[in-house]
Design a protein around this motif. Structure first.
Motif, short mmCIF file in Angstrom:
data_model
loop_
_atom_site.label_atom_id
_atom_site.label_comp_id
_atom_site.label_asym_id
_atom_site.label_seq_id
_atom_site.Cartn_x
_atom_site.Cartn_y
_atom_site.Cartn_z
N ALA A 1 11.14 136.48 29.54
CA ALA A 1 12.03 135.98 30.58
C ALA A 1 12.04 136.91 31.79
O ALA A 1 11.84 138.11 31.68
CB ALA A 1 13.45 135.82 30.03
N VAL B 1 21.43 132.28 28.90
CA VAL B 1 20.51 131.44 29.66
C VAL B 1 19.33 132.32 30.11
O VAL B 1 19.55 133.40 30.69
CB VAL B 1 21.20 130.82 30.88
CG1 VAL B 1 20.18 130.01 31.71
CG2 VAL B 1 22.36 129.92 30.46
N THR C 1 15.70 132.53 32.30
CA THR C 1 14.86 131.91 33.32
C THR C 1 13.49 132.57 33.30
O THR C 1 13.35 133.75 32.94
CB THR C 1 15.48 132.04 34.72
OG1 THR C 1 15.62 133.43 35.06
CG2 THR C 1 16.86 131.39 34.76
N ASP D 1 13.92 126.72 32.47
CA ASP D 1 14.95 127.58 31.87
C ASP D 1 15.31 127.07 30.48
O ASP D 1 15.13 125.89 30.16
CB ASP D 1 16.21 127.59 32.72
CG ASP D 1 15.97 128.12 34.12
OD1 ASP D 1 14.88 128.66 34.38
OD2 ASP D 1 16.87 127.97 34.97
N VAL E 1 20.98 122.68 29.57
CA VAL E 1 20.75 124.01 30.13
C VAL E 1 21.47 124.15 31.46
O VAL E 1 22.10 125.18 31.75
CB VAL E 1 19.24 124.27 30.30
CG1 VAL E 1 19.01 125.62 31.01
CG2 VAL E 1 18.53 124.28 28.95
N SER F 1 24.28 126.88 32.59
CA SER F 1 24.08 127.71 33.77
C SER F 1 25.29 127.65 34.69
O SER F 1 25.74 128.67 35.23
CB SER F 1 22.82 127.26 34.53
OG SER F 1 21.66 127.48 33.76
#
Length: 282
Positions: A100, A211, A213, A219, A238, A242
């Motif tokens: 990530a 979360v 990204t 994501d 998701v 977020s």
């Protein structure tokens, strides 16, 4: 005691590592004790790792690889050993976490694993008395290496104030853990905010979640319960998490005010440890 001659090297990752260590040691003409002297550990530890009774640490692997002139043979096995130490239901998320670019997480009960001290992690795992305690602690510490790589992710952590007030491992362990959080605040890519108890109801009441990204993939979100984890890929789900995280971040104290609250919690712990029959944690 396990008879190493009868150990099935294909029975587990640890058994395979142990068999390779033994093969390389014998090829070098060294006893377990002699290898221990070369890499600054006991021969007993070498024997325990060769018989898969104890997992190797990264430091042990690096020293053994260099001491035996293995040219990376043991080091190449280390990622397998490290992943094997994680619970099966957590491995998918750990692999995603490692790639990530941004990690946004809300934690309502504990300091996030990426920022835990070794003693705090050991206390967390000890709470349910696992058989492979040290293996779990080693895996957690190894997982933190993503913050030390050349291109570390941005880590944004929102902590419920209750996390600061719960003395996991005792006052001394918790004091050191809070000091670690303050230290992390100086890292340009690590951001810590505290959600004060006085806020009352907030968007994170349903529990902790994360979360992730990425540069070139959608994501994902993640949440877990007892001995189970859920990787969430549905775009709408998701997106909802977020948004919930953005609201939590807006509700929490600023990083500087959070640092002040963490320092206050440390002072409280120091006071708890002061007295005629107690030693201080400072």
């Amino acid at each position: 005691m396990v008879n190493i001659r009868n150990l099935d090297s294909g029975s587990s990752v640890l058994a395979f590592f142990g068999a390779e260590l033994r093969r390389l040691r014998e090829a070098a003409g060294l006893t377990q004790k002699q290898l221990g002297e070369v890499i600054y550990c006991t021969g007993s530890l070498v024997g325990q790792i060769e018989t898969a009774r104890k997992p190797p640490t990264r430091e042990f692997t690096e020293r053994a690889d260099a001491g035996l002139g293995a040219e990376g043979a043991l080091l190449r096995l280390w990622p397998l050993v490290s992943r094997n130490s994680l619970p099966p239901w957590f491995r998918e998320f750990a692999e995603l976490e490692a790639t990530a670019t941004t990690i946004c997480t809300f934690q309502s009960q504990l300091v996030h694993g990426l920022l835990q001290t070794e003693e705090y992690a050991r206390a967390v795992f000890s709470s349910y008395r696992p058989q492979n305690l040290e293996q779990k602690v080693t895996a957690r510490m190894e997982r933190q290496r993503i913050l030390q790589r050349a291109d570390p992710p941005v880590l944004w952590l929102v902590l419920d104030e209750a996390v600061l007030r719960r003395p996991v491992g005792g006052a001394g362990v918790m004091y050191a853990q809070l000091a670690r959080l303050l230290e992390c605040l100086s890292h340009p890519l690590v951001h810590v905010q505290v959600l004060p108890t006085a806020v009352g109801e907030h968007p994170g009441l349903l529990g902790s979640f994360t979360v992730l990204t990425f540069d070139d993939t959608p994501d994902i979100a993640y949440s877990e319960s007892y001995e189970a984890g859920q990787v969430i890929i549905n775009p709408q789900a998701v997106k909802a998490r977020s948004l919930r995280y953005d609201l939590l971040r807006a509700t929490a104290l600023s990083p500087q005010d959070s640092a002040d609250l963490i320092a206050d919690a440390m002072e409280d712990l120091h006071g708890q440890q002061s007295g005629p029959d107690r030693s201080t944690v400072a």
